[in-house]
Design a protein around this motif. Structure first.
Motif, PDB file in Angstrom:
ATOM      1  N   UNK A   1       0.840  -1.191   0.000  1.00 49.35           N
ATOM      2  CA  UNK A   1       0.000   0.000   0.000  1.00 49.35           C
ATOM      3  C   UNK A   1       0.879   1.248   0.000  1.00 49.35           C
ATOM      4  N   UNK A   2       0.318   2.358  -0.449  1.00 49.66           N
ATOM      5  CA  UNK A   2       1.063   3.608  -0.542  1.00 49.66           C
ATOM      6  C   UNK A   2       0.271   4.725   0.122  1.00 49.66           C
ATOM      7  N   UNK A   3       1.000   5.670   0.697  1.00 44.57           N
ATOM      8  CA  UNK A   3       0.352   6.785   1.378  1.00 44.57           C
ATOM      9  C   UNK A   3      -0.444   7.642   0.406  1.00 44.57           C
ATOM     10  N   UNK A   4       0.019   7.695  -0.848  1.00 46.31           N
ATOM     11  CA  UNK A   4      -0.671   8.482  -1.864  1.00 46.31           C
ATOM     12  C   UNK A   4      -0.420   7.835  -3.220  1.00 46.31           C
ATOM     13  N   UNK A   5      -1.388   7.902  -4.148  1.00 44.74           N
ATOM     14  CA  UNK A   5      -1.204   7.286  -5.473  1.00 44.74           C
ATOM     15  C   UNK A   5       0.017   7.779  -6.237  1.00 44.74           C
ATOM     16  N   UNK A   6       0.492   8.996  -5.963  1.00 40.98           N
ATOM     17  CA  UNK A   6       1.683   9.479  -6.657  1.00 40.98           C
ATOM     18  C   UNK A   6       2.883   8.585  -6.374  1.00 40.98           C
ATOM     19  N   UNK A   7       2.956   8.066  -5.165  1.00 41.04           N
ATOM     20  CA  UNK A   7       4.065   7.178  -4.801  1.00 41.04           C
ATOM     21  C   UNK A   7       3.974   5.859  -5.563  1.00 41.04           C
ATOM     22  N   UNK A   8       2.761   5.367  -5.761  1.00 39.60           N
ATOM     23  CA  UNK A   8       2.575   4.149  -6.544  1.00 39.60           C
ATOM     24  C   UNK A   8       2.988   4.390  -7.995  1.00 39.60           C
ATOM     25  N   UNK A   9       2.608   5.523  -8.548  1.00 32.52           N
ATOM     26  CA  UNK A   9       2.968   5.848  -9.937  1.00 32.52           C
ATOM     27  C   UNK A   9       4.482   5.868 -10.091  1.00 32.52           C
ATOM     28  N   UNK A  10       5.172   6.498  -9.152  1.00 32.36           N
ATOM     29  CA  UNK A  10       6.626   6.574  -9.213  1.00 32.36           C
ATOM     30  C   UNK A  10       7.272   5.197  -9.069  1.00 32.36           C
ATOM     31  N   UNK A  11       6.704   4.353  -8.178  1.00 32.04           N
ATOM     32  CA  UNK A  11       7.245   3.010  -7.977  1.00 32.04           C
ATOM     33  C   UNK A  11       7.046   2.152  -9.224  1.00 32.04           C
ATOM     34  N   UNK A  12       5.862   2.228  -9.823  1.00 22.88           N
ATOM     35  CA  UNK A  12       5.580   1.458 -11.036  1.00 22.88           C
ATOM     36  C   UNK A  12       6.444   1.942 -12.186  1.00 22.88           C
ATOM     37  N   UNK A  13       6.651   3.245 -12.277  1.00 19.31           N
ATOM     38  CA  UNK A  13       7.493   3.799 -13.332  1.00 19.31           C
ATOM     39  C   UNK A  13       8.925   3.266 -13.215  1.00 19.31           C
ATOM     40  N   UNK A  14       9.433   3.220 -11.999  1.00 16.94           N
ATOM     41  CA  UNK A  14      10.804   2.741 -11.781  1.00 16.94           C
ATOM     42  C   UNK A  14      10.956   1.274 -12.174  1.00 16.94           C
ATOM     43  N   UNK A  15       9.911   0.491 -11.976  1.00  9.88           N
ATOM     44  CA  UNK A  15       9.950  -0.928 -12.324  1.00  9.88           C
ATOM     45  C   UNK A  15       9.791  -1.146 -13.820  1.00  9.88           C
ATOM     46  N   UNK A  16       8.824  -0.443 -14.429  1.00  7.92           N
ATOM     47  CA  UNK A  16       8.409  -0.753 -15.800  1.00  7.92           C
ATOM     48  C   UNK A  16       9.169  -0.020 -16.894  1.00  7.92           C
ATOM     49  N   UNK A  17       9.663   1.210 -16.620  1.00 11.45           N
ATOM     50  CA  UNK A  17      10.291   1.970 -17.692  1.00 11.45           C
ATOM     51  C   UNK A  17      11.558   1.314 -18.241  1.00 11.45           C
ATOM     52  N   UNK A  18      12.376   0.632 -17.394  1.00 16.09           N
ATOM     53  CA  UNK A  18      13.550  -0.060 -17.946  1.00 16.09           C
ATOM     54  C   UNK A  18      13.223  -1.194 -18.912  1.00 16.09           C
ATOM     55  N   UNK A  19      11.945  -1.572 -19.023  1.00 22.74           N
ATOM     56  CA  UNK A  19      11.531  -2.543 -20.032  1.00 22.74           C
ATOM     57  C   UNK A  19      11.284  -1.873 -21.386  1.00 22.74           C
ATOM     58  N   UNK A  20      11.383  -0.545 -21.440  1.00 24.17           N
ATOM     59  CA  UNK A  20      11.101   0.163 -22.690  1.00 24.17           C
ATOM     60  C   UNK A  20       9.621   0.219 -23.000  1.00 24.17           C
ATOM     61  N   UNK A  21       8.792   0.041 -21.983  1.00 25.08           N
ATOM     62  CA  UNK A  21       7.336   0.067 -22.146  1.00 25.08           C
ATOM     63  C   UNK A  21       6.838   1.514 -22.199  1.00 25.08           C
ATOM     64  N   UNK A  22       5.804   1.753 -22.985  1.00 29.84           N
ATOM     65  CA  UNK A  22       5.196   3.079 -23.031  1.00 29.84           C
ATOM     66  C   UNK A  22       5.908   4.072 -23.919  1.00 29.84           C
TER      67      UNK A  22
END
Length: 399
Positions: free
Chosen positions: A229-250
């Motif tokens: 869980x995250x204190x705010x959705x912005x933190x989830x967005x940042x965490x997902x970005x850190x995981x997924x962007x190195x895959x070249x997704x998006x």
């Protein structure tokens, strides 16, 4: 001295504006940087140091990352908004939030002028001007870059004349990083036939092993990632970005109509926005009715276009936002996503509000909620008007 609030990013254009307004126009310059989630701590420190070199009255950073989500991004998720079916409105949404923040600062400070560094060739000039005119109609807008039609070389020469020796070496690609995606511009995006090369993307493709993730939504908002869980959705967005962007997704290039009437092309990388929008859309397919989805699509398309064109303060936008928020009452559950190099796959959902419940039948397999006779009667009534039309007009279709 009369005061001016300057929307300051630390780039060449806003640096020129700070010096010109201070040295030539003899104004008391208060530079304000609005952080919508795109700056690191190191970048903010460097920005502060740049501003101090200019000798202006003050520089401050306003962090509106959470407000950016609360007032804007969540509606983009609710509406599954992709302009032209491609672009998650990364820069356009961010600029409007920045403009509104600057306008509030100007009103609070009681300044005479408000300034921004937009050129006369893009969308941002309309976005900033429009917001300033609506929120601060009594404050005069100054736009030195646009008004003087300055070249990059002329701006640098002026800074050197004023004793400012900051390195503004022109990068091959212009990058604008924000919470809801990063835009990429270069020689390739100025044409219609070339694609951005691998080295243009800010985040290198380094991940190759498939990874399965679970994203949890509550009433349309992303609240959990892999059970965390995250204190705010912005933190989830940042965490997902850190995981997924190195895959070249998006990664993609958006082609669309600019506010000023010409076609424009811009590259972007937005792994987290694309995954969240598509995961949310899949969850809605399971938890909303046909007509809920239909009317959401109509209003969301219009909302995205009007937001892109800078009309975020139009009161009709608040009406649509209320509709979108109300539509999310049953959009809760988890979505499984598989990440692989350059793409992702939505594997399925789990929700207590899933309308695909087997209690009412399995499509193409078993009908638990009706009989064959029910279907016969339904079909006769459902097609009655079409049958009457062809009988009255003696219309026969042989093809």
């Amino acid at each position: 001295m009369e005061k001016v609030i300057l929307a300051y990013s630390g780039g060449l254009d806003t640096t020129y504006c700070a010096l010109y307004l201070s040295k030539v126009m003899q104004l008391e310059v208060h530079a304000v940087t609005v952080n919508t989630g795109g700056f690191s701590e190191e970048e903010l420190t460097a920005l502060q140091q740049k501003a101090q070199q200019l000798g202006i009255a003050s520089h401050k950073v306003i962090d509106v990352t959470e407000a950016y989500y609360n007032d804007c991004i969540r509606y983009l998720i609710y509406g599954n908004m992709l302009k032209n079916g491609t672009y998650p409105l990364s820069v356009s949404a961010e600029r409007l939030v920045q403009a509104m923040s600057i306008a509030r600062e100007a009103l609070a400070a009681g300044v005479t002028y408000i300034a921004h560094g937009s050129t006369g060739a893009g969308n941002d000039q309309v976005r900033f001007d429009g917001v300033f005119q609506a929120m601060a109609p009594g404050i005069k807008i100054l736009t030195p870059i646009r008004d003087q039609q300055l070249s990059r070389e002329a701006e640098i020469a002026f800074l050197h004349e004023q004793g400012i020796d900051i390195d503004f070496a022109k990068a091959k690609y212009s990058i604008n990083k924000g919470l809801w995606g990063t835009s990429v511009g270069g020689a390739e995006t100025l044409t219609s036939h070339t694609y951005l090369p691998e080295e243009a993307w800010p985040t290198p493709l380094t991940e190759s092993q498939p990874l399965e993730l679970t994203i949890t939504f509550s009433k349309g908002q992303p609240v959990g990632l892999e059970g965390a869980a995250f204190a705010h959705p912005t933190q989830l967005i940042q965490a997902l970005q850190a995981i997924a962007q190195p895959y070249g997704i998006g990664r993609d290039i958006h082609v669309g109509d600019t506010i000023i009437g010409i076609k424009g092309r811009v590259g972007f990388e937005a792994a987290a926005p694309m995954i969240l929008i598509k995961a949310h859309q899949l969850l809605e397919k399971h938890t909303l009715t046909k007509w809920q989805i239909y009317w959401k699509d109509q209003l969301s398309t219009w909302y995205a276009n009007w937001l892109h064109e800078g009309q975020v303060l139009d009161p009709v936008m608040r009406h649509i936002e209320k509709f979108l928020e109300d539509s999310q009452q049953t959009v809760s559950g988890t979505v499984k996503v598989l990440l692989e190099p350059r793409h992702f796959t939505l594997l399925g959902i789990d929700s207590p509000h899933d309308l695909m419940s087997s209690r009412f039948g399995s499509y193409g397999e078993m009908n638990n909620g009706w009989s064959g006779e029910d279907v016969k009667g339904f079909t006769k009534i459902f097609g009655n008007q079409v049958a009457i039309f062809h009988q009255v007009n003696q219309t026969v279709h042989n093809d």
